[in-house]
Scaffold this motif. Structure first.
Motif, PDB file in Angstrom:
ATOM      1  N   SER A   6       0.845  -1.190   0.000  1.00 40.48           N
ATOM      2  CA  SER A   6       0.000   0.000   0.000  1.00 40.48           C
ATOM      3  C   SER A   6       0.878   1.237   0.000  1.00 40.48           C
ATOM      4  N   ARG A   9      -0.011   6.976  -2.314  1.00 45.75           N
ATOM      5  CA  ARG A   9      -0.923   7.313  -3.398  1.00 45.75           C
ATOM      6  C   ARG A   9      -2.182   6.450  -3.367  1.00 45.75           C
ATOM      7  N   SER A  10      -2.013   5.131  -3.132  1.00 45.63           N
ATOM      8  CA  SER A  10      -3.169   4.239  -3.133  1.00 45.63           C
ATOM      9  C   SER A  10      -4.072   4.492  -1.947  1.00 45.63           C
ATOM     10  N   ASN A 100     -12.951  -7.566  -7.210  1.00 49.00           N
ATOM     11  CA  ASN A 100     -13.917  -6.627  -6.663  1.00 49.00           C
ATOM     12  C   ASN A 100     -14.600  -7.131  -5.395  1.00 49.00           C
ATOM     13  N   GLN A 241     -15.932   4.947   1.607  1.00 48.40           N
ATOM     14  CA  GLN A 241     -14.867   4.393   0.771  1.00 48.40           C
ATOM     15  C   GLN A 241     -14.448   3.010   1.261  1.00 48.40           C
ATOM     16  N   PRO A 243     -11.025   1.238   0.832  1.00 48.98           N
ATOM     17  CA  PRO A 243      -9.656   1.375   0.333  1.00 48.98           C
ATOM     18  C   PRO A 243      -8.864   0.074   0.427  1.00 48.98           C
ATOM     19  N   PRO A 244      -7.751  -0.029  -0.290  1.00 50.05           N
ATOM     20  CA  PRO A 244      -6.938  -1.253  -0.286  1.00 50.05           C
ATOM     21  C   PRO A 244      -6.535  -1.763   1.097  1.00 50.05           C
ATOM     22  N   GLN A 250      -6.889  -3.832  -5.273  1.00 55.02           N
ATOM     23  CA  GLN A 250      -5.869  -2.986  -5.887  1.00 55.02           C
ATOM     24  C   GLN A 250      -6.244  -1.504  -5.946  1.00 55.02           C
ATOM     25  N   GLU A 251      -7.521  -1.167  -5.722  1.00 55.22           N
ATOM     26  CA  GLU A 251      -7.937   0.222  -5.867  1.00 55.22           C
ATOM     27  C   GLU A 251      -8.913   0.608  -4.777  1.00 55.22           C
ATOM     28  N   THR A 252      -9.052   1.919  -4.581  1.00 51.50           N
ATOM     29  CA  THR A 252     -10.050   2.437  -3.661  1.00 51.50           C
ATOM     30  C   THR A 252     -11.385   2.559  -4.380  1.00 51.50           C
ATOM     31  N   ALA A 340     -15.078   7.878  -9.200  1.00 57.08           N
ATOM     32  CA  ALA A 340     -14.544   6.587  -8.746  1.00 57.08           C
ATOM     33  C   ALA A 340     -15.644   5.697  -8.180  1.00 57.08           C
TER      34      ALA A 340
END
Length: 350
Positions: A6, A9-10, A100, A241, A243-244, A250-252, A340
């Motif tokens: 992590s 940025r992620s 997902n 949210q 988040p990872p 892999q993404e938020t 997003a």
């Protein structure tokens, strides 16, 4: 357990770009660091019941004259949850690829006595609890999860309760309702006073409350004046949210009710002439807004609005008589959030 890497940025958007730090059982854990998720869960599973949390016999709280004791049976459990089950962004006609699904922690409505599931589906958020002024909300709660091995609770906003029913872990000062271990049950009693009118959140406040609330342990309470006519349609929406560091994906994902992108998030429906109510909550560390295309409504001060803001655990309520048929977008108007996934459809029939 292997933890995904992590980066800063992620993790942007979880807490303004900062690490998600949790204090669990006297240990500070950075969930965004490699291995942080496993360390947080291990620390929470190792928290022992505080001595003051032994259950005591508490008299049954009686409702005010004209009120009733409204009973719910609610169970907490971990489930496998798909954030984008359609694999498609219906707004932009875009295919969604990549992993997902994650391990969510959810509140599930049960039938009386925990005899079975109250609904066929599991959900994020948990069941909406409704009452009127003068009622007592009686929530029989069971921690049915055996996977993570940690205590969880139900902590309400807006209603009146004594310390036994706070549902908050407070170290050595914890009362019985603040530490419900796996396999245990506890009955909360919450009074609905005139000051309780409105829509309020409830969520986990156990030893690992930050992480488990991010995972999905939250829901809504709606209290109305006694005898008030309810709306024809009531929708409860949580902007949050995933988040990872929480999901190990892999993404938020920027979600509404545990889903991301139109066609996955709730598609809301109404007809012209109906009295419609939306209760929109913020349920992460960020500020969000709630916008419905083609509509506006009065705020508590009486001014018209169409994009009010809500912070963490805050709620904005939009209520109006529907007069504008069509397919409309609703979304958070923080652009990085809506793009997003924090968007959905509102379909109004003539």
């Amino acid at each position: 357990m292997t933890e995904l890497p992590s980066s800063r940025r992620s993790f942007l958007g979880v807490a303004g770009g900062a690490a998600l730090l949790c204090t669990i059982g006297g240990k500070k854990v950075d969930i965004s660091a490699p291995g942080g998720l496993a360390r947080a869960d291990a620390a929470a599973a190792g928290v022992r019941r505080p001595r003051a949390a032994a259950a005591e016999a508490v008299p049954q709280i009686q409702p005010a004259p004209g009120g009733t004791r409204r009973e719910y049976w609610v169970q907490a459990d971990t489930v496998r949850w798909a954030i984008t089950p359609s694999r498609r962004d219906d707004w932009h006609n875009r295919r969604l690829s990549g992993r997902n699904a994650y391990t969510a922690y959810v509140y599930r409505l049960m039938t009386p006595g925990f005899a079975g599931y109250g609904t066929a589906y599991r959900s994020v958020p948990g069941p909406t609890l409704t009452a009127e002024v003068g009622d007592v909300l009686v929530v029989h709660f069971r921690n049915a999860d055996r996977k993570l091995g940690q205590a969880v609770t139900m902590h309400p906003h807006g209603v009146r309760y004594n310390p036994e029913y706070d549902g908050a872990y407070m170290g050595e000062y914890t009362r019985a309702g603040g530490f419900i271990a796996p396999g245990e049950t506890f009955t909360y009693q919450w009074e609905c006073t005139p000051q309780s009118v409105g829509a309020w959140p409830y969520h986990d406040h156990g030893p690992n409350h930050t992480l488990n609330t991010f995972r999905g342990l939250f829901g809504a309470i709606i209290v109305r004046p006694r005898g008030a006519k309810p709306p024809d349609r009531v929708y409860t929406l949580f902007a949050h949210q995933l988040p990872p560091p929480v999901t190990r994906l892999q993404e938020t994902f920027h979600c509404i009710n545990g889903r991301a992108y139109a066609g996955n998030t709730p598609t809301l429906k109404a007809r012209v002439g109906e009295d419609v109510e939306f209760n929109a909550f913020g349920m992460d560390s960020n500020f969000h807004t709630f916008h419905i295309h083609g509509h506006r409504w009065r705020d508590p001060a009486g001014a018209f609005t169409d994009n009010p803001a809500m912070g963490p655990n805050e709620c904005v309520t939009a209520r109006f008589v529907e007069d504008n048929p069509g397919r409309w977008l609703y979304h958070c108007h923080v652009f990085s959030h809506q793009d997003a996934g924090m968007a959905g459809w509102y379909v109004v029939d003539p």
